[in-house]
Design a protein around this motif. Structure first.
Motif, PDB file in Angstrom:
ATOM      1  N   SER A  67       0.797  -1.237   0.000  1.00  0.00           N
ATOM      2  CA  SER A  67       0.000   0.000   0.000  1.00  0.00           C
ATOM      3  C   SER A  67       0.825   1.280   0.000  1.00  0.00           C
ATOM      4  CB  SER A  67      -0.945   0.002   1.202  1.00  0.00           C
ATOM      5  OG  SER A  67      -0.187   0.161   2.382  1.00  0.00           O
ATOM      6  N   VAL A  68       2.135   1.125  -0.096  1.00  0.00           N
ATOM      7  CA  VAL A  68       3.013   2.308  -0.191  1.00  0.00           C
ATOM      8  C   VAL A  68       4.188   1.963  -1.112  1.00  0.00           C
ATOM      9  CG1 VAL A  68       2.488   3.383   2.040  1.00  0.00           C
ATOM     10  CG2 VAL A  68       4.198   1.568   1.915  1.00  0.00           C
ATOM     11  N   SER A  99      -5.254   3.831  -6.204  1.00  0.00           N
ATOM     12  CA  SER A  99      -4.694   4.903  -5.382  1.00  0.00           C
ATOM     13  C   SER A  99      -4.532   6.190  -6.180  1.00  0.00           C
ATOM     14  CB  SER A  99      -3.332   4.465  -4.851  1.00  0.00           C
ATOM     15  OG  SER A  99      -2.669   5.562  -4.248  1.00  0.00           O
ATOM     16  N   ASN A 100      -4.554   7.286  -5.458  1.00  0.00           N
ATOM     17  CA  ASN A 100      -4.280   8.587  -6.088  1.00  0.00           C
ATOM     18  C   ASN A 100      -2.870   8.617  -6.669  1.00  0.00           C
ATOM     19  OD1 ASN A 100      -2.391  10.425  -4.202  1.00  0.00           O
ATOM     20  ND2 ASN A 100      -3.606   9.085  -2.893  1.00  0.00           N
ATOM     21  N   HIS A 101      -2.014   7.669  -6.250  1.00  0.00           N
ATOM     22  CA  HIS A 101      -0.640   7.678  -6.762  1.00  0.00           C
ATOM     23  C   HIS A 101      -0.539   7.194  -8.209  1.00  0.00           C
ATOM     24  CE1 HIS A 101       0.811   9.293  -3.079  1.00  0.00           C
ATOM     25  NE2 HIS A 101       0.023   8.431  -2.439  1.00  0.00           N
ATOM     26  N   TYR A 150       4.809   1.845  -7.001  1.00  0.00           N
ATOM     27  CA  TYR A 150       3.524   1.568  -6.346  1.00  0.00           C
ATOM     28  C   TYR A 150       2.366   2.109  -7.197  1.00  0.00           C
ATOM     29  CZ  TYR A 150      -0.346   2.456  -3.119  1.00  0.00           C
ATOM     30  OH  TYR A 150      -1.584   2.555  -2.549  1.00  0.00           O
ATOM     31  N   GLY A 181      -7.808   8.566  -1.942  1.00  0.00           N
ATOM     32  CA  GLY A 181      -6.947   9.680  -1.544  1.00  0.00           C
ATOM     33  C   GLY A 181      -6.238   9.312  -0.252  1.00  0.00           C
ATOM     34  N   SER A 182      -6.682   9.860   0.861  1.00  0.00           N
ATOM     35  CA  SER A 182      -6.060   9.600   2.160  1.00  0.00           C
ATOM     36  C   SER A 182      -7.141   9.264   3.182  1.00  0.00           C
ATOM     37  CB  SER A 182      -5.293  10.833   2.638  1.00  0.00           C
ATOM     38  OG  SER A 182      -4.468  11.350   1.611  1.00  0.00           O
ATOM     39  N   PHE A 211      -7.782   8.502   6.697  1.00  0.00           N
ATOM     40  CA  PHE A 211      -7.195   8.576   8.036  1.00  0.00           C
ATOM     41  C   PHE A 211      -8.239   9.215   8.950  1.00  0.00           C
ATOM     42  CE2 PHE A 211      -3.458   8.577   5.193  1.00  0.00           C
ATOM     43  CZ  PHE A 211      -2.734   7.530   5.761  1.00  0.00           C
ATOM     44  N   ARG A 247      -2.144  19.159   1.951  1.00  0.00           N
ATOM     45  CA  ARG A 247      -2.550  18.321   0.818  1.00  0.00           C
ATOM     46  C   ARG A 247      -3.789  17.500   1.157  1.00  0.00           C
ATOM     47  NH1 ARG A 247      -1.343  12.924   0.458  1.00  0.00           N
ATOM     48  NH2 ARG A 247      -1.629  11.961  -1.596  1.00  0.00           N
ATOM     49  N   PHE A 251       5.551  10.755  -2.454  1.00  0.00           N
ATOM     50  CA  PHE A 251       5.723   9.583  -3.321  1.00  0.00           C
ATOM     51  C   PHE A 251       6.458   9.946  -4.617  1.00  0.00           C
ATOM     52  CE2 PHE A 251       2.905   6.055  -1.684  1.00  0.00           C
ATOM     53  CZ  PHE A 251       2.529   6.678  -0.502  1.00  0.00           C
TER      54      PHE A 251
HETATM   55  C1  15L Z   1      -1.764   5.632  -0.503  1.00  0.00           C
HETATM   56  O1  15L Z   1      -1.886   5.055  -1.573  1.00  0.00           O
HETATM   57  C2  15L Z   1      -1.322   4.914   0.721  1.00  0.00           C
HETATM   58  O2  15L Z   1      -1.807   3.586   0.759  1.00  0.00           O
HETATM   59  C3  15L Z   1      -1.703   5.630   1.999  1.00  0.00           C
HETATM   60  O3  15L Z   1      -0.931   5.092   3.056  1.00  0.00           O
HETATM   61  C4  15L Z   1      -1.498   7.137   1.885  1.00  0.00           C
HETATM   62  O4  15L Z   1      -0.128   7.408   1.750  1.00  0.00           O
HETATM   63  C5  15L Z   1      -2.247   7.660   0.699  1.00  0.00           C
HETATM   64  O5  15L Z   1      -1.898   6.984  -0.469  1.00  0.00           O
HETATM   65  C6  15L Z   1      -2.021   9.141   0.456  1.00  0.00           C
HETATM   66  O6  15L Z   1      -1.638   9.521  -0.642  1.00  0.00           O
HETATM   67  O7  15L Z   1      -2.280   9.919   1.379  1.00  0.00           O
END
Ligand code: 15L
Length: 268
Positions: free
Chosen positions: A76-77, A112-114, A137, A165-166, A168, A175, A259
């Motif tokens: 996930s990272v 993921s947003n990545h 990733y 996105g995030s 949490f 951001r 990232f």
């Molecule tokens: C993700 O893809 C990660 O899994 C998570 O831990 C966060 O880093 C999130 O992106 C993010 O971009 O905030």
């Protein structure tokens, strides 16, 4: 809609742990899986599988008998290429092949947003803008979305790829005022994705109803996701903590923030 058996992968992770008790309301049996032995024991109405996604036979056993899958599992990272290859590439092919074998109708894929991390924070993009992964990733998640498209076109298995996105408890930097999604909204989004009548392969950005946005979800309106939370409740707190904006800092520059860096685990 109530399911007989939902499979939740990545059930020991940050998001999986929060979603696990919530998903029980939507199914008779919740099958939870993760690669780590610390995955908490099965409670009532649960089945527990410790599975390495790169192990094809184990993945097939895990998928058999499930109606739908919420796939949060995998890396996930940003990590080494080898780990990402096993968890997110080999693992995802195993999962979709198993879904094909056992007639799973729909998968909710934690993208993921990545996948688009190299867009700048002053750009608002939508799901049809070309990927710009910010590392191996993000690249593996772009592969996952393409794999999902292939399995829809060729085998009729539906996927909602959620570019999360995030997720949490609350946004902790500037951001995240744009990327944050609450746990409650995550539940709303995942359940909308699971129950929308027709999704084919759809891509949706996973965020709350934030005031600051990087992503336009118009293309995913058919899913019917209505976020109820907003990062704006935390804006003053966040802005007080990060008063000086360094425009050259990747944390301010790019949607994918750290990232996009090179260095250990960021693929120099
Ligand atoms: C993700 O893809 C990660 O899994 C998570 O831990 C966060 O880093 C999130 O992106 C993010 O971009 O905030």
């Amino acid at each position: 809609i109530r399911f007989h058996r939902i499979l939740l992968t990545g059930a020991a992770g940050g998001v999986g742990t929060q979603l696990r008790p919530r998903l029980k309301a939507y199914c008779d049996v919740l099958r939870v899986s993760d690669v780590v032995e610390s995955l908490p024991a099965a409670g009532e109405g649960e089945e527990r599988f410790v599975v390495n996604l790169a192990d094809k036979a184990a993945v097939f056993k895990m998928v058999e008998g499930c109606d739908t899958i919420l796939h949060l599992g995998g890396v996930s990272v940003e990590k080494t290429w080898e780990e990402i290859l096993q968890g997110n590439i080999v693992g995802l092919v195993n999962l979709y092949e198993a879904a094909r074998q056992y007639g799973v109708k729909r998968i909710i894929f934690a993208s993921s947003n990545h996948v688009v991390g190299f867009y700048r924070q002053d750009q608002v993009i939508n799901s049809r803008d070309p990927p710009k992964p910010d590392g191996f990733y993000g690249l593996s998640k772009a592969f996952g979305e393409d794999l999902a498209q292939l399995y829809w076109d060729k085998h009729g298995i539906e996927t909602v790829s959620v570019r999360i996105g995030s997720i949490f408890p609350k946004p902790t930097d500037r951001r995240m005022l744009a990327t944050w999604m609450s746990y409650d909204d995550a539940e709303r989004l995942f359940m909308a994705a699971m129950t929308a009548p027709l999704v084919g392969h759809s891509i949706i950005f996973g965020m709350s109803d934030n005031k600051t946005v990087f992503w336009d979800n118009t293309n995913a309106k058919h899913i019917g996701y209505r976020p109820k939370d907003s990062s704006d409740v935390f804006r003053d707190e966040v802005e007080a903590k990060f008063q000086k904006l360094d425009l050259n800092d990747v944390a301010t520059r790019y949607q994918g923030a750290a990232f996009t860096r090179t260095g250990p685990f960021f693929q120099d």
